[in-house]
Design an enzyme around this catalytic site. Structure first.
Site, PDB file in Angstrom:
ATOM      1  N   TRP A  19       3.030   0.030   7.210  1.00  0.00           N
ATOM      2  CA  TRP A  19       1.365   0.240   7.733  1.00  0.00           C
ATOM      3  C   TRP A  19       0.855  -1.180   7.515  1.00  0.00           C
ATOM      4  O   TRP A  19       1.006  -1.965   6.453  1.00  0.00           O
ATOM      5  CB  TRP A  19       0.680   1.296   6.887  1.00  0.00           C
ATOM      6  N   HIS A  24      -2.464   0.587   4.353  1.00  0.00           N
ATOM      7  CA  HIS A  24      -2.035   0.696   2.980  1.00  0.00           C
ATOM      8  C   HIS A  24      -3.355   0.832   2.096  1.00  0.00           C
ATOM      9  O   HIS A  24      -3.168   1.550   1.104  1.00  0.00           O
ATOM     10  CB  HIS A  24      -1.038  -0.438   2.472  1.00  0.00           C
ATOM     11  N   ASP A  63       4.026  -5.959   0.117  1.00  0.00           N
ATOM     12  CA  ASP A  63       4.292  -6.784   1.325  1.00  0.00           C
ATOM     13  C   ASP A  63       4.127  -8.092   1.207  1.00  0.00           C
ATOM     14  O   ASP A  63       4.670  -8.945   1.902  1.00  0.00           O
ATOM     15  CB  ASP A  63       3.387  -6.107   2.283  1.00  0.00           C
ATOM     16  N   ARG A  66       7.638  -9.555  -0.551  1.00  0.00           N
ATOM     17  CA  ARG A  66       8.752  -9.291   0.080  1.00  0.00           C
ATOM     18  C   ARG A  66       9.594 -10.432   0.740  1.00  0.00           C
ATOM     19  O   ARG A  66      10.431 -10.562   0.955  1.00  0.00           O
ATOM     20  CB  ARG A  66       8.829  -7.992   1.047  1.00  0.00           C
ATOM     21  N   HIS A  76      11.457  -0.573   1.672  1.00  0.00           N
ATOM     22  CA  HIS A  76      10.268  -0.385   2.357  1.00  0.00           C
ATOM     23  C   HIS A  76      10.449   0.945   3.517  1.00  0.00           C
ATOM     24  O   HIS A  76       9.350   1.449   4.334  1.00  0.00           O
ATOM     25  CB  HIS A  76       9.346  -1.399   3.088  1.00  0.00           C
ATOM     26  N   HIS A 131       2.473   1.176  -2.768  1.00  0.00           N
ATOM     27  CA  HIS A 131       2.581   0.880  -1.439  1.00  0.00           C
ATOM     28  C   HIS A 131       3.955   1.801  -0.709  1.00  0.00           C
ATOM     29  O   HIS A 131       3.722   2.238   0.395  1.00  0.00           O
ATOM     30  CB  HIS A 131       3.168  -0.660  -1.433  1.00  0.00           C
ATOM     31  N   ASP A 135       4.292   3.581   2.738  1.00  0.00           N
ATOM     32  CA  ASP A 135       5.215   3.256   3.791  1.00  0.00           C
ATOM     33  C   ASP A 135       6.178   4.635   4.208  1.00  0.00           C
ATOM     34  O   ASP A 135       6.376   4.898   5.596  1.00  0.00           O
ATOM     35  CB  ASP A 135       6.208   2.270   3.163  1.00  0.00           C
ATOM     36  N   HIS A 141       8.911   4.179   9.713  1.00  0.00           N
ATOM     37  CA  HIS A 141       9.980   3.733   8.419  1.00  0.00           C
ATOM     38  C   HIS A 141      10.908   4.483   7.989  1.00  0.00           C
ATOM     39  O   HIS A 141      11.459   4.376   6.829  1.00  0.00           O
ATOM     40  CB  HIS A 141       8.786   3.404   7.431  1.00  0.00           C
ATOM     41  N   HIS A 166       7.353  -0.619  16.541  1.00  0.00           N
ATOM     42  CA  HIS A 166       6.909  -0.599  14.895  1.00  0.00           C
ATOM     43  C   HIS A 166       5.458  -1.155  14.765  1.00  0.00           C
ATOM     44  O   HIS A 166       4.829  -0.344  14.136  1.00  0.00           O
ATOM     45  CB  HIS A 166       7.891  -1.389  14.494  1.00  0.00           C
ATOM     46  N   ASP A 170       2.311   0.343  12.998  1.00  0.00           N
ATOM     47  CA  ASP A 170       1.780   0.041  11.517  1.00  0.00           C
ATOM     48  C   ASP A 170       0.405  -0.377  11.854  1.00  0.00           C
ATOM     49  O   ASP A 170      -0.496  -0.406  10.804  1.00  0.00           O
ATOM     50  CB  ASP A 170       2.525  -1.426  11.278  1.00  0.00           C
TER      51      ASP A 170
END
Ligand SMILES: *[C@@H]1O[C@H](CO)[C@@H](O)[C@H](O)[C@H]1NC(C)=O
Length: 303
Positions: A19, A24, A63, A66, A76, A131, A135, A141, A166, A170
């Site tokens: 997202w 988030h 995020d 990562r 995620h 988080h 997700d 996801h 995607h 998001d």
């Protein structure tokens, strides 16, 4: 301070994943409204270790890290090897062989209450949980096809250059719901998220959803709750996200009717994520408070 600066740099450099920030942050702010006093206290104590992080900053932290913690990338999402739009489904043994969002929730749940861990590692565990429970509610996801739709090029409100299926789930849909331009600065995203969380909270009250009582909060068996959540999320891939097939998605601008149909799904999923995250954190805080020999089952896949 270092992590703050790093976060600021990464926030601008990062491609869109999970997202987007608004999603988030909203999940974080919404969850906070359902925290018990004990949970608020527990979260504040842990986040006191991060300079000036509010709940929404903590919810987007995973995020930001990562890209230098590559080993966390697979945490995620869960790559459901199903066959949308004909058939959907998440199978933990099949889909989580090398770790996934489900095993990550399990892992971090056990770490956050483990006193043998450093405070930093426990704080990070909380931030991962804030988080990942977000997700796991984003339909793409919980889907493997075309890397969760990342490889399906689409157009949204006449923007066709970087958009993929995607990224519109998001970010684009959420920005449009909240009247945000495609690119917004950090503070506008935070303000928008706080406002949206209040609206979703009121919406829940009107529907008679006034507490987290109905939500799965078995923190001693995180897999059972997360598999349920992922399965419910993944079902939207067949019922809506890919229902018309990939060619249709590529040949129609998704900012019109497709957007209209997606709005109630996104609102409902963000709202559920907030409630479920709150139920989870409330249960964790209660366990941390009672401190009576806590163990988390880490059953079916080796962690
Ligand atoms: C569990 O979490 C810790 C701390 O984030 C991490 O170092 C470890 O790799 C994780 N294990 C798995 C299997 O995800």
């Amino acid at each position: 301070m270092r992590s703050k600066i790093l976060y600021a740099i990464l926030a601008f450099a990062q491609p869109i994943v999970g997202w987007g920030d608004v999603g988030h942050r909203t999940v974080g702010y919404l969850a906070q409204k359902y925290f018990t006093d004990q949970a608020s206290q527990w979260v504040d104590n842990l986040l006191a270790n991060e300079n000036e992080y509010d709940i929404s900053d903590a919810a987007v932290w995973a995020d930001a890290v990562r890209y230098h913690r590559h080993y966390t990338e697979g945490w995620h999402f869960v790559d459901a090897n199903d066959n949308p739009p004909e058939s959907c489904g998440v199978n933990y043994k099949r889909d989580c062989v090398n770790g996934c969002v489900i095993s990550a929730i399990t892992n971090q749940t056990s770490i956050v209450l483990d006193h043998s861990q450093s405070t930093t590692v426990q704080t990070e565990a909380l931030m991962y949980i804030l988080h990942f429970i977000g997700d796991i509610h984003q339909p793409l996801h919980a889907e493997k096809l075309d890397r969760g739709g990342n490889e399906i090029k689409v157009c949204f409100d006449n923007r066709c250059s970087k958009e993929n299926l995607h990224s519109i789930w998001d970010t684009d849909i959420i920005h449009k719901i909240n009247g945000l331009k495609h690119t917004e600065k950090h503070n506008q995203e935070k303000d928008a998220a706080a406002k949206w969380a209040s609206q979703l909270y009121s919406g829940n009250q009107e529907k008679g959803v006034t507490s987290t009582a109905e939500e799965c909060d078995n923190i001693q068996d995180p897999e059972s709750c997360s598999v349920q959540w992922a399965t419910e999320t993944n079902a939207y891939v067949c019922s809506y996200v890919l229902a018309n097939g990939i060619d249709w998605l590529k040949n129609n601008d998704l900012g019109g009717d497709y957007y209209d149909g997606a709005v109630p799904i996104v609102e409902s999923q963000i709202s559920k994520a907030g409630l479920r995250l709150a139920a989870w954190v409330n249960a964790l805080a209660a366990a941390a408070g009672s401190d009576s020999g806590f163990t988390v089952q880490r059953g079916r896949v080796d962690l």
